[in-house]
Write an enzyme that holds these catalytic residues in place. Structure first.
Site, mmCIF file in Angstrom:
data_model
loop_
_atom_site.group_PDB
_atom_site.id
_atom_site.type_symbol
_atom_site.label_atom_id
_atom_site.label_comp_id
_atom_site.label_asym_id
_atom_site.label_seq_id
_atom_site.Cartn_x
_atom_site.Cartn_y
_atom_site.Cartn_z
ATOM 1 N N HIS A 35 -24.966 125.088 13.682
ATOM 2 C CA HIS A 35 -26.206 124.341 13.449
ATOM 3 C C HIS A 35 -26.543 124.094 11.978
ATOM 4 C CE1 HIS A 35 -28.278 128.287 12.969
ATOM 5 N NE2 HIS A 35 -29.186 127.599 12.289
ATOM 6 N N GLU A 68 -26.069 120.590 7.325
ATOM 7 C CA GLU A 68 -27.149 120.702 6.336
ATOM 8 C C GLU A 68 -26.725 121.479 5.084
ATOM 9 O OE1 GLU A 68 -31.044 121.236 8.078
ATOM 10 O OE2 GLU A 68 -31.552 122.649 6.487
ATOM 11 N N ASP A 69 -25.914 122.501 5.258
ATOM 12 C CA ASP A 69 -25.665 123.440 4.156
ATOM 13 C C ASP A 69 -24.227 123.534 3.671
ATOM 14 O OD1 ASP A 69 -28.345 124.120 4.092
ATOM 15 O OD2 ASP A 69 -28.122 125.798 5.473
HETATM 16 MN MN LIG Z 1 -30.589 128.100 10.676
#
Ligand SMILES: [Mn+2]
Length: 191
Positions: free
Chosen positions: A73, A77-78
């Site tokens: 997840h 994003e990262d």
């Molecule tokens: Mn998270």
């Protein structure tokens, strides 16, 4: 439909266990240099693994695509992971769930937080499950220890904001929601 890498297709049908190992290994490699913000600088991968385990162990979730999306997840994003990469390796459903729980990092932080509150009710059931478990993990982590550089006020603000997000996820998984509700209650926030 599950997407299997050609290696598996060429030999045997994959089991859920094999798929999960493939997924957790991918996430571990992507997050390999990242650490959590706690004073111990816990390896980042503990977080997505813990989120997936909350879903299976506490939420009773057995949907393999939800568990895979939980493991993945934070990769878009990262890390340098792209949605196309996830789709090619894990299929369109897993890629879509991850996309639904991914913030747009081009936006300012406050705007991203506002959009999480706004978008929560419109997410798919699968994405709502991942969001509930992600919030539960992060709030427990904040109760366990304060991240480096955070004031008590910032911790309290995080709880209040998370409560607003979780309000939009209600009716998804009663076990997880009850545990979140208790954490919010302890902080004087009402779900
Ligand atoms: Mn998270």
């Amino acid at each position: 439909m599950q997407f299997l890498s050609f290696v598996f297709l060429s030999s045997t049908m994959s089991s859920d266990a094999v798929l999960l190992l493939e997924t957790v290994n991918f996430a571990a490699e992507k997050h390999r240099y990242q650490r959590r913000k706690d004073p111990d600088r816990t390896p980042y991968i503990n977080h997505p693994v813990g989120v997936a385990r909350i879903l299976s162990h506490e939420g009773g979730v057995t949907d393999i695509e939800v568990l895979q999306a939980a493991l993945l997840h934070d990769t878009v994003e990262d890390t340098d992971t792209t949605p196309a990469e996830l789709e090619a390796k894990f299929g369109p459903t897993v890629a879509r769930i991850v996309q639904e729980v991914t913030d747009d990092k081009n936006l300012p932080k406050q705007e991203r937080k506002r959009l999480q509150v706004e978008h929560a009710p419109h997410c798919s059931h699968q994405a709502k499950l991942v969001k509930l478990a992600d919030k539960l993990y992060n709030l427990r982590d904040l109760n366990r220890c304060t991240p480096v550089g955070w004031t008590p006020e910032r911790v309290q603000e995080y709880f209040v904001w998370a409560c607003e997000v979780v309000k939009g996820l209600k009716g998804t998984n009663s076990a997880l929601e009850e545990k979140l509700e208790e954490l919010f209650r302890q902080r004087g926030a009402q779900l």
